[in-house]
Design a protein around this motif. Structure first.
Motif, PDB file in Angstrom:
ATOM      1  N   GLU A   1       0.811  -1.219   0.000  1.00 19.16           N
ATOM      2  CA  GLU A   1       0.000   0.000   0.000  1.00 19.16           C
ATOM      3  C   GLU A   1       0.848   1.274   0.000  1.00 19.16           C
ATOM      4  O   GLU A   1       0.313   2.375   0.075  1.00 19.16           O
ATOM      5  N   LEU A   2       2.151   1.125  -0.102  1.00 15.43           N
ATOM      6  CA  LEU A   2       3.014   2.299  -0.165  1.00 15.43           C
ATOM      7  C   LEU A   2       3.036   2.849  -1.593  1.00 15.43           C
ATOM      8  O   LEU A   2       2.797   2.117  -2.556  1.00 15.43           O
ATOM      9  N   PRO A   3       3.307   4.141  -1.746  1.00 17.45           N
ATOM     10  CA  PRO A   3       3.291   4.741  -3.090  1.00 17.45           C
ATOM     11  C   PRO A   3       4.318   4.101  -4.015  1.00 17.45           C
ATOM     12  O   PRO A   3       5.450   3.825  -3.624  1.00 17.45           O
ATOM     13  N   LYS A   4       3.896   3.859  -5.252  1.00 17.74           N
ATOM     14  CA  LYS A   4       4.794   3.324  -6.279  1.00 17.74           C
ATOM     15  C   LYS A   4       4.107   3.448  -7.625  1.00 17.74           C
ATOM     16  O   LYS A   4       2.927   3.799  -7.709  1.00 17.74           O
ATOM     17  N   ALA A   5       4.854   3.178  -8.676  1.00 19.80           N
ATOM     18  CA  ALA A   5       4.273   3.171 -10.019  1.00 19.80           C
ATOM     19  C   ALA A   5       3.347   1.973 -10.151  1.00 19.80           C
ATOM     20  O   ALA A   5       3.760   0.835  -9.921  1.00 19.80           O
ATOM     21  N   ARG A   6       2.091   2.243 -10.496  1.00 22.35           N
ATOM     22  CA  ARG A   6       1.093   1.175 -10.618  1.00 22.35           C
ATOM     23  C   ARG A   6       0.746   0.870 -12.066  1.00 22.35           C
ATOM     24  O   ARG A   6      -0.053  -0.015 -12.340  1.00 22.35           O
ATOM     25  N   ARG A   7       1.320   1.618 -12.985  1.00 16.55           N
ATOM     26  CA  ARG A   7       1.083   1.384 -14.406  1.00 16.55           C
ATOM     27  C   ARG A   7       2.420   1.384 -15.133  1.00 16.55           C
ATOM     28  O   ARG A   7       3.414   1.858 -14.627  1.00 16.55           O
TER      29      ARG A   7
ATOM     30  N   ARG B   1       9.225  11.719 -13.181  1.00 16.91           N
ATOM     31  CA  ARG B   1       7.932  11.034 -13.141  1.00 16.91           C
ATOM     32  C   ARG B   1       7.922   9.940 -12.069  1.00 16.91           C
ATOM     33  O   ARG B   1       6.961   9.815 -11.300  1.00 16.91           O
ATOM     34  N   LEU B   2       8.983   9.153 -12.007  1.00 12.48           N
ATOM     35  CA  LEU B   2       9.029   8.073 -11.029  1.00 12.48           C
ATOM     36  C   LEU B   2       9.134   8.621  -9.612  1.00 12.48           C
ATOM     37  O   LEU B   2       8.522   8.078  -8.688  1.00 12.48           O
ATOM     38  N   SER B   3       9.880   9.694  -9.420  1.00 17.16           N
ATOM     39  CA  SER B   3       9.991  10.316  -8.096  1.00 17.16           C
ATOM     40  C   SER B   3       8.630  10.772  -7.589  1.00 17.16           C
ATOM     41  O   SER B   3       8.299  10.623  -6.406  1.00 17.16           O
ATOM     42  N   VAL B   4       7.841  11.332  -8.497  1.00 10.92           N
ATOM     43  CA  VAL B   4       6.499  11.786  -8.119  1.00 10.92           C
ATOM     44  C   VAL B   4       5.637  10.605  -7.711  1.00 10.92           C
ATOM     45  O   VAL B   4       4.924  10.649  -6.699  1.00 10.92           O
ATOM     46  N   MET B   5       5.684   9.517  -8.484  1.00  9.59           N
ATOM     47  CA  MET B   5       4.865   8.348  -8.162  1.00  9.59           C
ATOM     48  C   MET B   5       5.284   7.700  -6.842  1.00  9.59           C
ATOM     49  O   MET B   5       4.448   7.179  -6.107  1.00  9.59           O
TER      50      MET B   5
ATOM     51  N   ARG C   1       6.503   9.396  -4.415  1.00 10.73           N
ATOM     52  CA  ARG C   1       6.304  10.451  -3.414  1.00 10.73           C
ATOM     53  C   ARG C   1       7.570  10.719  -2.599  1.00 10.73           C
ATOM     54  O   ARG C   1       7.503  10.981  -1.397  1.00 10.73           O
ATOM     55  N   GLU C   2       8.685  10.657  -3.272  1.00 13.47           N
ATOM     56  CA  GLU C   2       9.961  10.969  -2.642  1.00 13.47           C
ATOM     57  C   GLU C   2      10.329  12.408  -2.993  1.00 13.47           C
ATOM     58  O   GLU C   2      10.899  12.695  -4.043  1.00 13.47           O
ATOM     59  N   ALA C   3       9.985  13.336  -2.086  1.00 11.17           N
ATOM     60  CA  ALA C   3      10.120  14.761  -2.385  1.00 11.17           C
ATOM     61  C   ALA C   3      11.572  15.156  -2.661  1.00 11.17           C
ATOM     62  O   ALA C   3      11.835  15.999  -3.525  1.00 11.17           O
ATOM     63  N   GLY C   4      12.516  14.579  -1.916  1.00 14.74           N
ATOM     64  CA  GLY C   4      13.912  14.894  -2.170  1.00 14.74           C
ATOM     65  C   GLY C   4      14.330  14.509  -3.576  1.00 14.74           C
ATOM     66  O   GLY C   4      15.043  15.252  -4.258  1.00 14.74           O
ATOM     67  N   CYS C   5      13.878  13.353  -4.035  1.00 13.80           N
ATOM     68  CA  CYS C   5      14.195  12.905  -5.392  1.00 13.80           C
ATOM     69  C   CYS C   5      13.487  13.761  -6.434  1.00 13.80           C
ATOM     70  O   CYS C   5      14.022  13.989  -7.522  1.00 13.80           O
ATOM     71  N   VAL C   6      12.279  14.235  -6.126  1.00 16.75           N
ATOM     72  CA  VAL C   6      11.586  15.144  -7.039  1.00 16.75           C
ATOM     73  C   VAL C   6      12.422  16.406  -7.235  1.00 16.75           C
ATOM     74  O   VAL C   6      12.627  16.877  -8.357  1.00 16.75           O
ATOM     75  N   SER C   7      12.925  16.965  -6.128  1.00 14.53           N
ATOM     76  CA  SER C   7      13.742  18.175  -6.215  1.00 14.53           C
ATOM     77  C   SER C   7      15.014  17.931  -7.019  1.00 14.53           C
ATOM     78  O   SER C   7      15.357  18.706  -7.919  1.00 14.53           O
ATOM     79  N   LEU C   8      15.724  16.847  -6.727  1.00 14.92           N
ATOM     80  CA  LEU C   8      16.949  16.548  -7.460  1.00 14.92           C
ATOM     81  C   LEU C   8      16.669  16.273  -8.941  1.00 14.92           C
ATOM     82  O   LEU C   8      17.455  16.652  -9.810  1.00 14.92           O
ATOM     83  N   SER C   9      15.538  15.624  -9.230  1.00 17.69           N
ATOM     84  CA  SER C   9      15.177  15.346 -10.621  1.00 17.69           C
ATOM     85  C   SER C   9      14.930  16.634 -11.393  1.00 17.69           C
ATOM     86  O   SER C   9      15.311  16.763 -12.561  1.00 17.69           O
ATOM     87  N   LEU C  10      14.280  17.595 -10.748  1.00 16.24           N
ATOM     88  CA  LEU C  10      14.041  18.879 -11.400  1.00 16.24           C
ATOM     89  C   LEU C  10      15.347  19.616 -11.672  1.00 16.24           C
ATOM     90  O   LEU C  10      15.515  20.236 -12.725  1.00 16.24           O
ATOM     91  N   SER C  11      16.287  19.550 -10.736  1.00 17.83           N
ATOM     92  CA  SER C  11      17.591  20.174 -10.959  1.00 17.83           C
ATOM     93  C   SER C  11      18.328  19.498 -12.106  1.00 17.83           C
ATOM     94  O   SER C  11      18.955  20.157 -12.942  1.00 17.83           O
ATOM     95  N   GLU C  12      18.251  18.166 -12.143  1.00 20.09           N
ATOM     96  CA  GLU C  12      18.873  17.426 -13.241  1.00 20.09           C
ATOM     97  C   GLU C  12      18.197  17.749 -14.564  1.00 20.09           C
ATOM     98  O   GLU C  12      18.856  17.884 -15.604  1.00 20.09           O
ATOM     99  N   LEU C  13      16.881  17.898 -14.551  1.00 15.42           N
ATOM    100  CA  LEU C  13      16.136  18.253 -15.754  1.00 15.42           C
ATOM    101  C   LEU C  13      16.590  19.617 -16.267  1.00 15.42           C
ATOM    102  O   LEU C  13      16.773  19.816 -17.475  1.00 15.42           O
ATOM    103  N   ALA C  14      16.779  20.561 -15.341  1.00 16.81           N
ATOM    104  CA  ALA C  14      17.254  21.892 -15.734  1.00 16.81           C
ATOM    105  C   ALA C  14      18.620  21.799 -16.405  1.00 16.81           C
ATOM    106  O   ALA C  14      18.873  22.433 -17.439  1.00 16.81           O
ATOM    107  N   LYS C  15      19.506  21.013 -15.823  1.00 16.57           N
ATOM    108  CA  LYS C  15      20.848  20.833 -16.395  1.00 16.57           C
ATOM    109  C   LYS C  15      20.768  20.275 -17.811  1.00 16.57           C
ATOM    110  O   LYS C  15      21.452  20.758 -18.727  1.00 16.57           O
ATOM    111  N   ARG C  16      19.940  19.251 -18.005  1.00 19.47           N
ATOM    112  CA  ARG C  16      19.860  18.600 -19.312  1.00 19.47           C
ATOM    113  C   ARG C  16      19.185  19.494 -20.345  1.00 19.47           C
ATOM    114  O   ARG C  16      19.511  19.447 -21.534  1.00 19.47           O
TER     115      ARG C  16
END
Length: 349
Positions: free
Chosen positions: A114-120, A183-187, A189-204
């Motif tokens: 029942e913990l958050p994860k990708a279900r599709r 997308r996976l960080s959001v699914m 619900r790992e907020a720290g990973c969401v933040s790091l992913s956005l920074s990485e997205l900006a870099k790329r």
């Protein structure tokens, strides 16, 4: 090492089997990477909030081979290569749940899936722990053939003519990889990973999208709002993960829409990592690590826009977060990158 947060190669290897960098997420269940059982929380006993500090302090135990993990100003002490910081960020939601709901309730959620994860999608039948291992690959694994491999994070303007077709294709794949990590960080619900992913997205985006400074700045400002003391908008984050916002053809276009950020109070906003309510259950180091990555990439985005004074202020703020860090090869590289970027803003004016 991505987004300015230097994890160390061995730290990244410990979070799952390394895949070919630039590769997209698995397209079939057979392609889903295996991961070591160490990725999963082995038990629900976790450190107290005040003791959950990742890789902040040196150890007297050599846990990784090689002299690159020596603490430079403390003979006989060693760095863990960023393993503690990686664990702290990627297991943040689990640790928070254990502290709020208590271990027994958390274990029930874990046992009942029942913990958050990708279900599709291709990862739908993979455990949360293995999805985290895949996320660690997307965020922190480095390709030995990558054109920007190594710890340097010095900004270099995009050239639309210098790259051959193979290099350009690889850079586009890395952008897609950052998008999938978000997308996976959001699914999860790992907020720290969401933040790091956005920074990485900006870099790329700066490396691929012509005149991509505005979209990079937008992504990294969201990353900093997640790391900060206020609140952040999940819908705005979801838009940053969209294909439209990561198109690599043509100039940068802001397609977020005025209604997302202007003049509207949302009831689904999330607390930032440094919000006082969050800090009851989460160590402030998570926020500080995300701030370091975000401020570095914000400086790069501003530098790409010719806003050199603002970029320099962002780099200097990032340096302030490193003032209490021990001296290791990875943190010294981070400091060096910031000083070089500051020098380049002075040259640009």
């Amino acid at each position: 090492e991505k987004g300015g947060l230097q994890m160390g190669k061995d730290a990244k290897k410990r979070r799952g089997k390394k895949s070919k960098a630039g590769s997209t997420p698995p397209t079939s269940e057979a392609d889903v990477p295996e991961s070591p059982s160490s990725v999963a929380l082995p038990h629900t006993k976790i450190p107290l909030v005040e003791d959950d500090v990742g890789s902040k302090f040196p150890t007297q135990t050599v846990s990784l081979p090689g002299t690159q993990f020596n603490v430079l100003d403390k003979p006989g002490y060693y760095d863990d290569g960023g393993v503690g910081d990686l664990q702290l960020i990627i297991d943040l939601h689990d640790h928070t749940l254990i502290r709020i709901k208590k271990p027994a309730a958390y274990q029930t959620l874990l046992d009942n899936d029942e913990l958050p994860k990708a279900r599709r999608g291709p990862l739908k039948d993979v455990s949360r722990a293995d999805q985290k291992a895949h996320l660690a690959q997307l965020l922190f694994c480095e390709d030995p053939e990558d054109e920007d491999r190594g710890p340097s994070e010095v900004y270099w303007p995009l050239s639309t003519t210098a790259d051959d077709s193979r290099t350009l294709t690889h850079k586009k794949q890395r952008l897609m990889q950052a998008q999938n990590a978000l997308r996976l960080s959001v699914m999860l619900r790992e907020a720290g990973c969401v933040s790091l992913s956005l920074s990485e997205l900006a870099k790329r985006r700066l490396q691929v999208i012509p005149n991509g400074g505005l979209s990079a700045l937008r992504a990294v400002d969201l990353a900093l709002s997640i790391a900060g003391p206020g609140t952040w908008d999940p819908e705005a984050v979801a838009l940053e993960a969209s294909d439209t916002n990561n198109a690599t053809e043509g100039d940068d276009v802001d397609v977020t829409g005025k209604d997302i950020t202007a003049g509207r109070v949302r009831d689904d906003s999330q607390l930032g990592l440094a919000n006082p309510d969050n800090l009851k259950h989460t160590n402030v180091r998570v926020s500080e690590l995300c701030m370091r990555s975000g401020l570095l990439q914000r400086g790069n985005a501003l530098q790409s826009l010719g806003r050199f004074e603002e970029a320099r202020e962002s780099y200097e703020r990032c340096l302030s977060y490193l003032s209490g860090e021990m001296r290791t090869s990875r943190t010294d590289w981070e400091r060096l990158s910031l000083h070089l970027n500051i020098g380049n803003t002075n040259l640009g004016e």
